[in-house]
Motif scaffolding. Structure first.
Motif, PDB file in Angstrom:
ATOM      1  N   ILE A  98       0.820  -1.211   0.000  1.00  0.00           N
ATOM      2  CA  ILE A  98       0.000   0.000   0.000  1.00  0.00           C
ATOM      3  C   ILE A  98       0.859   1.268   0.000  1.00  0.00           C
ATOM      4  O   ILE A  98       0.494   2.283  -0.616  1.00  0.00           O
ATOM      5  CB  ILE A  98      -0.980  -0.007   1.192  1.00  0.00           C
ATOM      6  N   PHE A  99       2.010   1.238   0.654  1.00  0.00           N
ATOM      7  CA  PHE A  99       2.900   2.406   0.675  1.00  0.00           C
ATOM      8  C   PHE A  99       3.308   2.776  -0.753  1.00  0.00           C
ATOM      9  O   PHE A  99       3.246   3.945  -1.154  1.00  0.00           O
ATOM     10  CB  PHE A  99       4.125   2.103   1.532  1.00  0.00           C
ATOM     11  N   VAL A 102       0.081   3.831  -3.095  1.00  0.00           N
ATOM     12  CA  VAL A 102      -0.379   5.204  -2.888  1.00  0.00           C
ATOM     13  C   VAL A 102       0.642   6.188  -3.428  1.00  0.00           C
ATOM     14  O   VAL A 102       0.285   7.200  -4.047  1.00  0.00           O
ATOM     15  CB  VAL A 102      -0.650   5.448  -1.386  1.00  0.00           C
ATOM     16  N   ARG A 103       1.916   5.908  -3.245  1.00  0.00           N
ATOM     17  CA  ARG A 103       2.948   6.796  -3.768  1.00  0.00           C
ATOM     18  C   ARG A 103       2.895   6.883  -5.292  1.00  0.00           C
ATOM     19  O   ARG A 103       3.162   7.936  -5.876  1.00  0.00           O
ATOM     20  CB  ARG A 103       4.332   6.312  -3.331  1.00  0.00           C
ATOM     21  N   ILE A 122       1.770   9.969   2.639  1.00  0.00           N
ATOM     22  CA  ILE A 122       1.350   8.643   2.161  1.00  0.00           C
ATOM     23  C   ILE A 122       0.545   7.925   3.235  1.00  0.00           C
ATOM     24  O   ILE A 122      -0.437   7.232   2.941  1.00  0.00           O
ATOM     25  CB  ILE A 122       2.595   7.822   1.742  1.00  0.00           C
ATOM     26  N   SER A 123       0.922   8.088   4.485  1.00  0.00           N
ATOM     27  CA  SER A 123       0.197   7.454   5.574  1.00  0.00           C
ATOM     28  C   SER A 123      -1.237   7.969   5.662  1.00  0.00           C
ATOM     29  O   SER A 123      -2.176   7.194   5.888  1.00  0.00           O
ATOM     30  CB  SER A 123       0.925   7.696   6.897  1.00  0.00           C
ATOM     31  N   TYR A 125      -3.124   9.269   3.184  1.00  0.00           N
ATOM     32  CA  TYR A 125      -3.902   8.777   2.046  1.00  0.00           C
ATOM     33  C   TYR A 125      -4.172   7.279   2.174  1.00  0.00           C
ATOM     34  O   TYR A 125      -5.271   6.802   1.855  1.00  0.00           O
ATOM     35  CB  TYR A 125      -3.159   9.069   0.736  1.00  0.00           C
ATOM     36  N   SER A 126      -3.176   6.536   2.598  1.00  0.00           N
ATOM     37  CA  SER A 126      -3.373   5.094   2.733  1.00  0.00           C
ATOM     38  C   SER A 126      -4.375   4.780   3.842  1.00  0.00           C
ATOM     39  O   SER A 126      -5.129   3.808   3.751  1.00  0.00           O
ATOM     40  CB  SER A 126      -2.036   4.398   3.008  1.00  0.00           C
ATOM     41  N   LEU A 129      -7.729   5.070   2.300  1.00  0.00           N
ATOM     42  CA  LEU A 129      -7.978   3.935   1.405  1.00  0.00           C
ATOM     43  C   LEU A 129      -8.320   2.668   2.188  1.00  0.00           C
ATOM     44  O   LEU A 129      -9.223   1.913   1.819  1.00  0.00           O
ATOM     45  CB  LEU A 129      -6.748   3.706   0.517  1.00  0.00           C
ATOM     46  N   VAL A 130      -7.600   2.435   3.265  1.00  0.00           N
ATOM     47  CA  VAL A 130      -7.873   1.255   4.088  1.00  0.00           C
ATOM     48  C   VAL A 130      -9.211   1.385   4.801  1.00  0.00           C
ATOM     49  O   VAL A 130      -9.974   0.418   4.915  1.00  0.00           O
ATOM     50  CB  VAL A 130      -6.726   1.043   5.105  1.00  0.00           C
ATOM     51  N   HIS A 393      -2.884  -1.718   9.314  1.00  0.00           N
ATOM     52  CA  HIS A 393      -2.569  -0.653   8.363  1.00  0.00           C
ATOM     53  C   HIS A 393      -1.236   0.007   8.674  1.00  0.00           C
ATOM     54  O   HIS A 393      -0.408   0.223   7.784  1.00  0.00           O
ATOM     55  CB  HIS A 393      -3.679   0.403   8.369  1.00  0.00           C
ATOM     56  N   VAL A 397       3.031   0.112   6.662  1.00  0.00           N
ATOM     57  CA  VAL A 397       3.532   1.442   6.304  1.00  0.00           C
ATOM     58  C   VAL A 397       4.790   1.761   7.089  1.00  0.00           C
ATOM     59  O   VAL A 397       5.764   2.311   6.554  1.00  0.00           O
ATOM     60  CB  VAL A 397       2.439   2.504   6.555  1.00  0.00           C
TER      61      VAL A 397
END
Length: 582
Positions: A98-99, A102-103, A122-123, A125-126, A129-130, A393, A397
């Motif tokens: 996921i890291f 998203v990047r 990134i954290s 946004y992720s 998403l999660v 999650h 990350v």
């Protein structure tokens, strides 16, 4: 006459005790909540003595005597187990990568050039998403569970599987954050039927002596699905990099001779895990259409085109399999005969009269379902995923984040992750997930037999805060030091062990809290709604606090402030629940 009855009962108990000692059996209760034993009064009658005789004979059978192959309706449980793979395959697969996912979809202005801490952005946004998947589950779970109580379970499960297949394909082929978010929401709406699968388990396995094994099956499959999904997600993401022998410049599948590797794998580097998930769910969908029977009370005789085709295929396969000189034809037991047999095999104390508690779910007012016992169990059911989903999650990350120089670090002020690749993260999480499966198979039933469901649950609740306290100190270990891998193994193993013991315990306790079996769909729908809300709030809040800790140079902020706090609340609540009169 009273003393004669007492004498006879005492002689019977003495004979049963000697018989048990001669066999070497140990009488122990497998019930999750203790059942009060009625006291002997002068008005004791023959019916009560007969029921106690049956209970005493069944008490000599310990849960260890029930084997997996002894479970009834194994074909239905097998199909149900495959259907249960839908949630971990749809939800967990993206965690190892996921890291990097998203990047790859973030706009350039919001990536590395816009902030000194790209991991923080990134954290955030992720986390969104999660959280989208369980938030959609939360919205749909209770209405879907209530609908299944009215119209049946079969079509709800089949429809959810079909939508899950479509959403996995769409997610894998998405190239923007908005598209990824849309397909995650759709997948969450499709997996609101998880509570229905738990309900079907209770309706398929009616005898209490089998229920410990049966309720352990779905969490076991869930853990297996997580292991499979984490491994697939980590190893199949970016196949040109992780699988160069197959997708690289000289790979087997690079038939076009592209100098950089397989063209479609370069254009959609994160599509392969999602496409494989869709294929696996198609297999489960096919079997569910052909073989999953309706279990709603009053509609057990339901049949449709899919079931009729499945019956024909099953008979054909049986004839081909058993063809030979020693072929014997077996008559299939009808549903009505099976129900009669199961009802007759239960102790009289466990039989439920249709005129009393086995009422039509529509005749029970909605407000009467929510007893104090149900409320307390639902809170425990929701606190577990609140911190567990945040961990699932945050931890990948954290492991993917680049390491930092902590030469001037203090006991609380330090930063940086481990800088691991997605394949390494997936393999590590999957390897220890296998340990969780073995724990569920061999350790959990023995612990549950010795100390009960609440005892196992409390052990898990003690493990969680200890694990979360220790996790961020991985950042202080040397980059190539062997101790880092040992410590990482301890963290992952402890968390998976606690999760493995806690999940089936909460399901069993919630099922026992239901006022009637006919409202299990509604009860588990409410539980799934609350758990889904927790799984949405946990990653969103955890991702925000993690980003704040990265910016402030305190990587452990989310672990100590959020995860430890929630896990301690769950531990305290378990004592409140036990000491309350429910």
């Amino acid at each position: 006459m009273v003393w004669q009855r007492r004498s006879i009962l005492s002689l019977y108990n003495l004979s049963m005790t000697r018989h048990t000692a001669a066999r070497g059996d140990t009488a122990s209760s497998s019930n999750d909540i203790e059942t009060p034993v009625p006291s002997i009064s002068p008005a004791v009658d023959t019916a009560w003595e007969e029921s106690r005789t049956v209970e005493a004979s069944n008490a000599t059978k310990t849960p260890s005597e029930v084997r997996w192959r002894d479970l009834p309706n194994k074909d239905q449980l097998f199909i149900l187990a495959l259907c249960r793979l839908s949630e971990p395959l749809s939800n967990v697969c993206l965690l190892p990568y996921i890291f990097y996912l998203v990047r790859s979809v973030l706009p350039t202005s919001e990536d590395d050039t816009s902030t000194d801490n790209p991991a923080a952005r990134i954290s955030e946004y992720s986390g969104v998403l999660v959280a989208a998947f369980p938030l959609a589950q939360c919205i749909i779970s209770l209405p879907w569970g209530r609908l299944s109580d009215k119209h049946g379970r079969r079509y709800s499960i089949i429809g959810g599987l079909f939508i899950s297949v479509i959403s996995n394909i769409g997610f894998g082929l998405s190239r923007s954050f908005g598209a990824l978010l849309f397909w995650r929401v759709l997948a969450g709406l499709a997996n609101g039927n998880v509570s229905i699968m738990r309900t079907v388990t209770a309706e398929v396995v009616r005898e209490r002596k089998y229920q410990t094994k049966a309720f352990l099956l779905l969490p076991l499959v869930f853990n297996s699905g997580m292991v499979l999904s984490l491994a697939l997600g980590g190893c199949l993401a970016e196949p040109v990099v992780n699988l160069p022998a197959l997708f690289g410049p000289d790979g087997i599948f690079n038939s076009s001779g592209n100098p950089d590797g397989v063209a479609w794998a370069l254009e959609y580097p994160y599509a392969l895990p999602a496409l494989l998930n869709a294929f696996l769910l198609c297999t489960a969908l096919f079997l569910a259409v052909l073989g999953l029977k309706e279990t709603l009370h009053g509609k057990e005789e339901h049949s449709d085109c899919g079931l009729r085709i499945g019956t024909v295929i099953g008979r054909l396969v049986t004839r081909l399999w058993n063809r030979g000189p020693e072929y014997h034809k077996y008559a299939m037991m009808q549903d009505t005969e099976e129900a009669t047999f199961l009802n007759a095999s239960q102790p009289k104390s466990e039989k439920v009269e249709p005129s009393t508690t086995m009422t039509d779910p529509m005749k029970m007012p909605f407000r009467d379902i929510w007893t104090r016992k149900v409320f307390l169990s639902l809170v425990s059911f929701g606190l577990l995923p609140l911190h567990n989903s945040a961990f699932m999650h945050i931890f990948p990350v954290y492991l993917s984040s680049p390491p930092a120089d902590n030469s001037e670090a203090t006991i609380f002020a330090f930063s940086g992750g481990l800088g691991l690749r997605s394949a390494t993260i997936g393999v590590w999480l999957a390897a220890f997930g296998i340990g969780g499966i073995l724990l569920q198979l061999f350790i959990y039933p023995r612990l549950q037999k010795r100390i009960g469901t609440r005892g196992v649950f409390r052990i898990a609740l003690f493990l969680f805060p200890v694990t979360y306290l220790a996790a961020p100190y991985l950042s202080l270990l040397a980059r190539d030091h062997a101790a880092r891998w040992v410590f990482l193994g301890f963290i992952v193993c402890a968390q998976i062990m606690a999760r493995t013991m806690a999940i089936p315990s909460t399901v069993i306790l919630l099922t026992e809290a239901a006022p009637s079996r006919t409202v299990l769909g509604t009860i588990h729908g409410a539980g799934n709604m609350l758990a889904s809300l927790a799984r949405a709030v946990g990653p969103a809040v955890g991702g925000y606090v993690f980003a704040l800790g990265v910016e402030e140079g305190v990587i452990g902020l989310v672990w100590w402030l959020f995860l430890v706090g929630v896990s301690l609340c769950a531990l305290v609540w378990s004592y409140v629940t036990e000491n309350s009169k429910v």
